[in-house]
Design an enzyme around this catalytic site. Structure first.
Site, PDB file in Angstrom:
ATOM      1  N   ASN A  32       0.836  -1.218   0.000  1.00  0.00           N
ATOM      2  CA  ASN A  32       0.000   0.000   0.000  1.00  0.00           C
ATOM      3  C   ASN A  32       0.870   1.268   0.000  1.00  0.00           C
ATOM      4  OD1 ASN A  32       0.949   0.099   2.613  1.00  0.00           O
ATOM      5  ND2 ASN A  32      -1.074   0.063   3.599  1.00  0.00           N
ATOM      6  N   LEU A  59      -3.246  -4.802   2.392  1.00  0.00           N
ATOM      7  CA  LEU A  59      -3.362  -6.252   2.574  1.00  0.00           C
ATOM      8  C   LEU A  59      -4.283  -6.638   3.733  1.00  0.00           C
ATOM      9  CD1 LEU A  59       0.301  -6.784   1.586  1.00  0.00           C
ATOM     10  CD2 LEU A  59      -1.617  -7.895   0.429  1.00  0.00           C
ATOM     11  N   PHE A  80       6.068  -9.552   4.115  1.00  0.00           N
ATOM     12  CA  PHE A  80       6.904  -8.511   4.728  1.00  0.00           C
ATOM     13  C   PHE A  80       6.076  -7.330   5.236  1.00  0.00           C
ATOM     14  CE2 PHE A  80       9.512 -10.491   1.427  1.00  0.00           C
ATOM     15  CZ  PHE A  80      10.707 -10.714   2.079  1.00  0.00           C
ATOM     16  N   SER A 124      11.345 -11.368  13.976  1.00  0.00           N
ATOM     17  CA  SER A 124      12.430 -10.495  14.416  1.00  0.00           C
ATOM     18  C   SER A 124      13.126 -11.084  15.630  1.00  0.00           C
ATOM     19  CB  SER A 124      11.805  -9.158  14.802  1.00  0.00           C
ATOM     20  OG  SER A 124      12.735  -8.383  15.503  1.00  0.00           O
ATOM     21  N   ALA A 125      14.402 -10.760  15.748  1.00  0.00           N
ATOM     22  CA  ALA A 125      15.180 -11.167  16.921  1.00  0.00           C
ATOM     23  C   ALA A 125      14.601 -10.572  18.193  1.00  0.00           C
ATOM     24  CB  ALA A 125      16.619 -10.705  16.753  1.00  0.00           C
ATOM     25  N   THR A 126      13.756  -9.571  18.037  1.00  0.00           N
ATOM     26  CA  THR A 126      13.156  -8.915  19.199  1.00  0.00           C
ATOM     27  C   THR A 126      12.353  -9.904  20.054  1.00  0.00           C
ATOM     28  OG1 THR A 126      12.069  -6.877  19.808  1.00  0.00           O
ATOM     29  CG2 THR A 126      11.000  -8.110  18.114  1.00  0.00           C
ATOM     30  N   TYR A 148       5.164  -3.558  19.083  1.00  0.00           N
ATOM     31  CA  TYR A 148       5.734  -4.106  17.839  1.00  0.00           C
ATOM     32  C   TYR A 148       6.270  -5.524  18.085  1.00  0.00           C
ATOM     33  CZ  TYR A 148       9.240  -5.172  14.316  1.00  0.00           C
ATOM     34  OH  TYR A 148       9.988  -5.825  13.358  1.00  0.00           O
ATOM     35  N   LYS A 152       4.966  -9.418  16.737  1.00  0.00           N
ATOM     36  CA  LYS A 152       5.740 -10.473  16.051  1.00  0.00           C
ATOM     37  C   LYS A 152       5.529 -11.826  16.749  1.00  0.00           C
ATOM     38  CE  LYS A 152       7.500  -8.142  12.734  1.00  0.00           C
ATOM     39  NZ  LYS A 152       6.994  -8.354  11.384  1.00  0.00           N
ATOM     40  N   TYR A 176      14.791 -12.118  11.802  1.00  0.00           N
ATOM     41  CA  TYR A 176      15.898 -11.298  11.312  1.00  0.00           C
ATOM     42  C   TYR A 176      16.630 -10.674  12.482  1.00  0.00           C
ATOM     43  CZ  TYR A 176      12.655 -10.877   7.274  1.00  0.00           C
ATOM     44  OH  TYR A 176      11.777 -11.097   6.261  1.00  0.00           O
ATOM     45  N   PHE A 177      17.932 -10.548  12.330  1.00  0.00           N
ATOM     46  CA  PHE A 177      18.709  -9.751  13.271  1.00  0.00           C
ATOM     47  C   PHE A 177      18.741  -8.319  12.718  1.00  0.00           C
ATOM     48  CE2 PHE A 177      19.699 -12.370  16.865  1.00  0.00           C
ATOM     49  CZ  PHE A 177      18.996 -13.489  16.477  1.00  0.00           C
ATOM     50  N   ASN A 178      19.859  -7.652  12.556  1.00  0.00           N
ATOM     51  CA  ASN A 178      19.788  -6.224  12.185  1.00  0.00           C
ATOM     52  C   ASN A 178      20.205  -5.993  10.738  1.00  0.00           C
ATOM     53  OD1 ASN A 178      19.811  -6.331  15.163  1.00  0.00           O
ATOM     54  ND2 ASN A 178      19.823  -4.120  15.014  1.00  0.00           N
TER      55      ASN A 178
END
Ligand code: NAD
Ligand code: UFG
Length: 329
Positions: A32, A59, A80, A124-126, A148, A152, A176-178
């Site tokens: 979008n 979406l 994504f 995310s690694a978070t 956030y 995840k 994902y890491f950074n």
């Protein structure tokens, strides 16, 4: 094989589109443009010399997504699309939960209905919170300090239950890491709106003179020089990790860390930036940023063993490509 790339105009999605097209996949890209630009779509086509269909749609819109699944014979989805600013999620929690959860639900419901059995999700690694490093996929997830991060973890749970209920549905969760850096052409890269929250775009904007100096959030962490340590990964390596995950996807749900396994401190990153690009980054040390953890890096052995993937590009290449993109803007 045709893949729907949801959020494909964004930073990681656009680089993954390049790698997918170069690997011979056909693409349908939907975004979008809430955090990206149509120009990126043209640039993906320019880099690869390949064409694909682009839909500017939200979406969360069930009817639009249904139309897309009817119009195209899809083999898989890479998801994504979502909001990603940690700080903003604290004062706009409903926006974050609504966008990050509903996009996943709408896309996975369409997959189940249309028997599209391959689904790759950007986590995310978070989700590891302040676990002990290196972070391993089998660790218990710790509650995030922001909506956030919670979104995840919730997405992972939704996909886990869905994969359990529909045994043909194959899901890969990529933590994902950074991600930093850009495509070597300098045509696509990270384009944050407003003042960047993340370290790398902040540094390149200081290098360019758009921002005066970097504020380093704390130098009293138990790390090599007191500044925060992260596992930076070149966005093209991350993109290649998605293609490896797609090629090895199998029924059930499988979680993979995508990182390099190496930790780098903020000061080490600034010093390497100077070494590679010849530009000094003025900085001041300020207090810690709320919610930051001292150290994050991945155990990458599962992705290596099961996907046959490892990150190939080093820190110098990441910093060269990040600057190459910024200086052309
Ligand atoms: P990005 O903002 O550059 O890309 C996300 C894209 O999704 C954007 O183009 C945006 O316009 C689009 N989008 C958002 N909501 C949408 C909606 N409802 N409908 C259609 N399109 C929508 O972010 P990114 O850095 O490329 O991240 C991609 C994914 O990876 C996100 O889910 C993010 O949370 C996750 N992730 C990113 C990082 C990071 O450091 N960049 C780290 C871990 C995980
Ligand atoms: N930092 C500074 N100054 C800044 C920005 C960051 O000193 O202006 C420091 C942070 O304190 C941290 C390191 O640089 O030690 C990296 O910070 P980033 O904001 O770039 O990255 P984070 O690790 O905090 O978070 C990022 C994404 C999250 C994602 C996480 C793991 O923003 O969405 O990586 O993938 F979940």
């Amino acid at each position: 094989m045709t893949i729907l790339v949801a959020g494909g105009a964004g930073y990681i999605g656009s680089h993954t589109c390049v790698v997918l097209l170069e690997a011979g996949y056909d693409l349908v890209v939907a975004d979008n443009l809430s955090n990206s630009r149509k120009e990126t779509i043209d640039r993906i086509k320019k880099i690869t010399g390949k064409d694909f269909v682009f839909y500017k749609i939200d979406l969360r819109d069930v009817e639009k997504v249904e139309e897309l699944f009817i119009n195209h014979h899809l083999d898989g989805v890479m998801h994504f699309a979502g909001y990603k600013a940690v700080g903003e999620s604290v004062y706009k929690p409903l926006d974050y939960y609504y966008n990050n959860l509903v996009t996943t639900m709408v896309l996975s419901m369409a997959c189940i209905k249309h028997k599209v059995n391959k689904f790759i999700f950007s986590s995310s690694a978070t989700v590891y919170g302040n676990n002990k490093v290196p972070f391993v996929e089998t660790m218990d997830l710790l509650p995030a300090t922001n909506p956030y991060g919670e979104s995840k973890a919730m997405n992972e749970k939704i996909l886990m239950d869905t994969a359990k209920a529909y045994p043909d549905f194959s899901v890969s969760i990529l933590r994902y890491f950074n991600p930093i850096g850009a495509h070597e052409s300098g045509l696509i890269g990270e384009l944050p709106k407003g003042i960047p929250n993340n370290l790398m775009p902040y540094i390149t904007q200081v290098a360019k003179g758009k921002l005066e100096k970097l504020k380093i959030f704390g130098n009293d962490y138990p790390t090599i020089d007191g500044t925060g340590v992260r596992d930076y990964i070149h966005v093209m390596d991350l993109a290649e990790g998605h293609v490896a995950a797609l090629e090895k996807i199998r029924p059930g749900i499988h979680v993979y860390n995508l990182g390099t396994g190496q930790g780098t401190s903020v000061l080490q990153l600034i010093n390497t930036f100077k070494e590679v690009n010849g530009i000094d980054i003025p900085y001041e040390i300020v207090g810690r940023r709320a919610g930051d953890i001292p150290i994050s890096y991945a155990d990458v052995s599962k992705a290596r063993k099961e996907l046959g993937w490892t990150a190939k590009r080093g820190l110098k290449e990441m910093l060269r490509d990040a600057w190459n993109f910024e200086k052309r803007l």
